[in-house]
Structures are given as structure tokens and as C-alpha cells.
Design an enzyme around this catalytic site. Structure first.
Site, PDB file in Angstrom:
ATOM      1  CE  LYS A  80      -4.488   0.965   0.303  1.00 19.01           C
ATOM      2  NZ  LYS A  80      -5.643   0.130  -0.052  1.00 19.01           N
ATOM      3  CB  ALA A 182     -21.153   4.655  -1.157  1.00 23.62           C
TER       4      ALA A 182
HETATM    5  N1  PHE Z   1      -7.307   0.185  -3.910  1.00 24.67           N
HETATM    6  C1  PHE Z   1      -7.956  -1.081  -4.000  1.00 24.67           C
HETATM    7  C2  PHE Z   1      -7.467  -1.947  -2.845  1.00 24.67           C
HETATM    8  O1  PHE Z   1      -6.511  -1.571  -2.222  1.00 24.67           O
HETATM    9  C3  PHE Z   1      -7.804  -1.737  -5.353  1.00 24.67           C
HETATM   10  C4  PHE Z   1      -6.440  -2.107  -5.824  1.00 24.67           C
HETATM   11  C5  PHE Z   1      -5.897  -3.314  -5.496  1.00 24.67           C
HETATM   12  C6  PHE Z   1      -5.728  -1.316  -6.658  1.00 24.67           C
HETATM   13  C7  PHE Z   1      -4.681  -3.743  -5.986  1.00 24.67           C
HETATM   14  C8  PHE Z   1      -4.518  -1.730  -7.147  1.00 24.67           C
HETATM   15  C9  PHE Z   1      -3.977  -2.922  -6.822  1.00 24.67           C
HETATM   16  O2  PHE Z   1      -8.068  -2.950  -2.557  1.00 24.67           O
END
Ligand code: PHE
Length: 344
Positions: A80, A182
Site C-alpha cells: 500500500k 457507495a
Molecule cells: N485500492 C484497491 C485496494 O486496495 C484496489 C487495488 C488493489 C488497486 C490492488 C490496485 C492494486 O483494494
């Protein structure tokens, strides 16, 4: 800030702090786990009050991504990133491209994509610096419709378990947040004939949402405590806590927000109160499932069908919880940990 002492470190494999003065970029990238095909997770842009809050968020979110992807059957670990700043006023292509350069440097591979504060269009600038980005316009696109659809499928699975059948017709759903996820969720609920309550800290957004999908607006500080069959937290995390849980008046909690439980022990508190809590990372995996299907033979309908499988995943989680005599969040964690352990 005591970076290395953060209580949110849970065997994370990599954390990068990025400062690109020219681009005005300050960001943190956290990789919780490297899976067989690298790690994945979205880019959040938020005006954090301080660096410690941002670090806490990125560590918790990346760890949840590991569990989310593992349980969704995607062979990638969780990552993340958080970008410091106001998504409305501080975001620009140069900043996003600088962020892409940072993503490109991460080894093993980190695949990023849209999240709170970033859009599919924003990924175009990120893509100039790295191929490790998903959710691009014309490729897999916006992740919100898939996330909303997945939450809807999870809701039906939960209704089958706790409300005596998986139809949502005539059911009341209280939705916290009027953002893109949403809205996607609400279109499905509307076609099925559910009635909806909605709240957002942005009163205009709530009003527009209500008008579009036929929902009733409720003040933001009251939405959690409405009498409803289902509560759908679709805003930020930490909303299920010692203060809110005793005041809930719903049978099911199922929404798109990440990290809804303020602390893990609150899953047990909900279980004791006979509220069926669908673990957030199971319900909201749709965007991740959809985005990671990217490739030359990507097919939207097939990716959405894959997202629909969240229904069956929820059923497996509820069964495991019953078998183990535990709450669904603990059962889901166990199932995800088994998958991760199998990667070796
Ligand atoms: N942001 C979303 C999540 O964290 C979707 C996402 C997943 C975007 C993986 C990119 C890679 O679940």
C-alpha cells in the site's frame, strides 16, 4: 516519530519513505508481504495530521491487502502507499509521475493502483514512470464499480446467513459514505429493491447520492446507529469501536471501507452481540480482484464474474467460523494465513 517502534509493524518486509523535493512529493510505500507474483495495493492520498498517522495507516492497510489478496486467491502479497497531501488541491501529474518512479524502484515488484484520493485517470501519470500500475483508463479502468459489486455480493451472502435468505428486496441498508464505491453498491441495491439511508461528511455529496439512487439522508454522526438490517461502512476505517458497538441497531455489517474494526478484539464483541460482521477485506476485495486481472486478454465481464465469487468466499468464511466456534474475522484471518503459509 518512532518509526521502528510502531506497534503496527507486523513482520512487514519493506517500508520506503519518499521525498522528492522537485515534485513536492512526500509518500510512504509499505510492502507487508511479497507473494509469488510480487505485491499489490492502491495509492491513498490524504491530508494526514502527522507522519505517525500516515505510517500507522500504510502499515495497517498493506497488511490487510495481504489477507485480502490471499483469500481472494490472487498470488500476490499486500502492499500500500500513502501520499501526503490534499487530493483536491495538491495532486498534479508531476507529483504522480515522481511517485511512479518510486514504485519502479521497489524490488521485488510492487503493483499500485487507485485508492481513496486517487482515480483511474491519475494512473496515466504514474504509468509514465512504471509499468507496475493497474486500473488505467482503457485497461481495467476505475476499481470502484468492481468494489461496489463485490460488497453487494458479500451482502447477499451475509443476508442468506443472518436474515433468512439472500434477497435484499425490502431490506434497509444504512450506508456510511457517498463516494464512488457507495454509489456502485447503491445501484445494485436499488435494482434489487432495498431501501437506503445514506450519510456523508460532505452534505452536498450525500444529497446528490440520495437523489440519484432514492435514498434518505441521515446526519453523519447518526448513520451508524440507525435501525437497519444491514450497515454498510463505505468511508474510512476504525468506526467499529468501544463507543459505537453498544449503540448499533443492525443485524449485519458489510461495507467497502478498509480496517473497519478499531481493534481486532472488537470482532468478538460484534459476534457476542449477534451482529454478523463480514470481514472488510473479504467484502471489499472486488477492486483488487478486478485490477489484478489486467493483461492482454482482459475481459471485463469475466473479471466481474470473478468478483462475484466473493459470495462463495463469504459463505466459506461463515462456515469456517461456525466450525471453529469463532467470529468471521478470526476465521477469515486463519484462512488467509493458511494460504500465505502455503506460499512458503
Ligand atoms: N485500492 C484497491 C485496494 O486496495 C484496489 C487495488 C488493489 C488497486 C490492488 C490496485 C492494486 O483494494
Amino acid at each position: 516519530m518512532t518509526v521502528f517502534d510502531s506497534p503496527e509493524f507486523r513482520s512487514h518486509q519493506h517500508v520506503s519513505f519518499i521525498h522528492d523535493e522537485g515534485a513536492g512529493l512526500r509518500a510512504i510505500i509499505a510492502i507487508h508481504k511479497n507473494g509469488p507474483q510480487g505485491a499489490a495495493g492502491g495509492i491513498r492520498m490524504w491530508s494526514y495530521a502527522n507522519e505517525e498517522d500516515a505510517l500507522t495507516d500504510v502499515l495497517r492497510l498493506s497488511r490487510a491487502m495481504s489477507y485480502k489478496l490471499a483469500l481472494a486467491g490472487i498470488p500476490m502479497g499486500g502492499g500500500k502507499s500513502v501520499i501526503f497531501g490534499n487530493a483536491r488541491t495538491d495532486k498534479n501529474p508531476a507529483l504522480l509521475e515522481a511517485f511512479g518512479r518510486a514504485v519502479e524502484r521497489i524490488r521485488p515488484r510492487y503493483v499500485c493502483g487507485p485508492d481513496v484520493g486517487t482515480t483511474s485517470e491519475d494512473m496515466v501519470a504514474v504509468r509514465r514512470a512504471t509499468r507496475n500500475v493497474r486500473g488505467l483508463p482503457g485497461e481495467t479502468g476505475d476499481t470502484s464499480p468492481a468494489t461496489g459489486f463485490g460488497v453487494y455480493r458479500a451482502m447477499k451472502a451475509a443476508a442468506a446467513n443472518a436474515l433468512g435468505g439472500d434477497s435484499l428486496e425490502g431490506r434497509t441498508v444504512a450506508i456510511q459514505g457517498a463516494g464512488a464505491v457507495a454509489r456502485a453498491l447503491a445501484t445494485h441495491l436499488r435494482s434489487e429493491g432495498a431501501s437506503m439511508l445514506v450519510a456523508d461528511i460532505d452534505a452536498e455529496a450525500a444529497a446528490a447520492f440520495a437523489e440519484r439512487v432514492g435514498a434518505t439522508v441521515v446526519p453523519p454522526d447518526q448513520i451508524l446507529f440507525q435501525e437497519a438490517d444491514i450497515l454498510a461502512p463505505c468511508a474510512l476505517g476504525g468506526i467499529l469501536n468501544d463507543d459505537s458497538i453498544p449503540r448499533l441497531r443492525c443485524r449485519v455489517i458489510c461495507g467497502g471501507a478498509n480496517n473497519q474494526l478499531a481493534e481486532a478484539r472488537q470482532g468478538e464483541a460484534l459476534h457476542t452481540r449477534n451482529v454478523l460482521f463480514v470481514p472488510d477485506y473479504v467484502a471489499n476485495a472486488g477492486g483488487a480482484i478486478h485490477a489484478t486481472q489486467a493483461g492482454p486478454d482482459f475481459d471485463d465481464a469475466r473479471a466481474m464474474a470473478e468478483v462475484g465469487g466473493i459470495y462463495e468466499t463469504c459463505r466459506r468464511v461463515f462456515e469456517r467460523a461456525e466450525r471453529d466456534g469463532t467470529s468471521p474475522d478470526v476465521a477469515a484471518d486463519r484462512m488467509a494465513e493458511e494460504v500465505i503459509a502455503s506460499w512458503g
